[in-house]
Design a protein around this motif. Structure first.
Motif, PDB file in Angstrom:
ATOM      1  N   LEU A   1      34.574  29.599  33.490  1.00 51.80           N
ATOM      2  CA  LEU A   1      33.231  29.518  34.062  1.00 51.80           C
ATOM      3  C   LEU A   1      32.572  28.200  33.697  1.00 51.80           C
ATOM      4  N   ASP A   2      32.712  27.779  32.441  1.00 50.45           N
ATOM      5  CA  ASP A   2      32.170  26.477  32.029  1.00 50.45           C
ATOM      6  C   ASP A   2      32.680  25.369  32.944  1.00 50.45           C
ATOM      7  N   ARG A   3      33.950  25.455  33.256  1.00 51.90           N
ATOM      8  CA  ARG A   3      34.576  24.415  34.078  1.00 51.90           C
ATOM      9  C   ARG A   3      34.011  24.402  35.491  1.00 51.90           C
TER      10      ARG A   3
ATOM     11  N   ALA B   1      33.378  32.392  40.760  1.00 51.97           N
ATOM     12  CA  ALA B   1      32.759  33.214  39.719  1.00 51.97           C
ATOM     13  C   ALA B   1      31.619  34.021  40.324  1.00 51.97           C
ATOM     14  N   HIS B   2      31.522  35.287  39.910  1.00 53.50           N
ATOM     15  CA  HIS B   2      30.390  36.138  40.269  1.00 53.50           C
ATOM     16  C   HIS B   2      29.628  36.455  38.987  1.00 53.50           C
TER      17      HIS B   2
ATOM     18  N   VAL C   1      30.177  39.028  34.107  1.00 52.92           N
ATOM     19  CA  VAL C   1      30.859  37.866  34.688  1.00 52.92           C
ATOM     20  C   VAL C   1      32.196  38.315  35.245  1.00 52.92           C
ATOM     21  N   GLU C   2      32.474  37.936  36.483  1.00 54.42           N
ATOM     22  CA  GLU C   2      33.775  38.201  37.083  1.00 54.42           C
ATOM     23  C   GLU C   2      34.336  36.880  37.593  1.00 54.42           C
TER      24      GLU C   2
ATOM     25  N   GLU D   1      40.612  36.011  35.732  1.00 53.13           N
ATOM     26  CA  GLU D   1      40.478  35.028  34.657  1.00 53.13           C
ATOM     27  C   GLU D   1      39.553  35.622  33.603  1.00 53.13           C
ATOM     28  N   THR D   2      39.985  35.655  32.366  1.00 50.88           N
ATOM     29  CA  THR D   2      39.210  36.320  31.316  1.00 50.88           C
ATOM     30  C   THR D   2      38.516  35.349  30.365  1.00 50.88           C
TER      31      THR D   2
END
Length: 211
Positions: free
Chosen positions: A15-17, A103-104, A163-164, A9-10
């Motif tokens: 991430l906000d979600r 998320a990492h 961020v991954e 996911e780019t």
């Protein structure tokens, strides 16, 4: 993290979600060659590509002495996916799998013991979560007992440098399989299953839109 191209996911909106859903992170550091893990509520802030997490440990937790590189893992919803839901289960000899979003966040961990930093973290965490449970506790800077309690914690800030995002949502399957699996999960009594169904449907729509 192993992330096949299909599942990467780019968009940082993903991430906000995840953070809006559940701002509770697994914080990993290394000391004496061994990983050390804490599970902590965090405060999330993103301004464009600039991301930070804030939070605190109990002073009894030795992780507060681990400054430097760190990894925060944010766990999203996850769900078992049965091969029985696929339209091509026999022809393709489909097998069970698990769909999930995670998320990492890698970065540099800073430790903060300043009373103002600690007070802000406690105040912001209570503001973030008290209303959600129908209560109204607040940090009171003029309350001597509240100020004294700050001595028992140590604050941190994680300045995120990488961020991954991995959203494994059956993107490697034909559309018919995705729709059938999403429909089955949408009918589940388990909330996380229904969340995964929604994410699957959204990603399928993005596929159709060519994005």
């Amino acid at each position: 993290m192993y992330t096949p191209r299909h599942f990467a996911e780019t968009e940082l909106a993903g991430l906000d979600r995840l953070m809006a859903r559940d701002a509770f992170a697994t914080l990993v550091t290394v000391a004496d060659g061994l990983p050390f893990v804490s599970h902590l509520p965090v405060l999330y802030r993103r301004d464009g590509d600039t991301i930070e997490l804030r939070g605190h440990w109990s002073r009894a937790n030795p992780q507060w002495r681990h400054t430097g590189p760190a990894l925060a893992i944010v766990h999203g919803p996850h769900a078992y996916v049965s091969p029985g839901w696929y339209t091509d289960k026999v022809a393709q000899a489909r097998v069970p799998t698990w769909n999930y979003a995670v998320a990492h966040l890698s970065g540099t961990l800073e430790v903060h013991e300043e009373p103002d930093f600690l007070a802000a973290v406690v105040a912001d965490l209570s503001e973030r979560h008290e209303a959600a449970v129908g209560s109204d506790w607040r940090y009171e800077p003029d309350n001597a007992a509240h100020v004294t309690q700050l001595r028992g914690i140590v604050g941190f800030r994680l300045a995120v440098t990488a961020v991954e995002l991995k959203f494994k949502l059956s993107q490697n399957h034909p559309e018919a399989n995705v729709r059938k699996a999403a429909a089955a999960l949408a009918a589940s009594p388990r909330e996380a299953d229904r969340e995964i169904a929604t994410l699957m449907t959204e990603r399928l729509h993005r596929r159709e839109q060519g994005s």
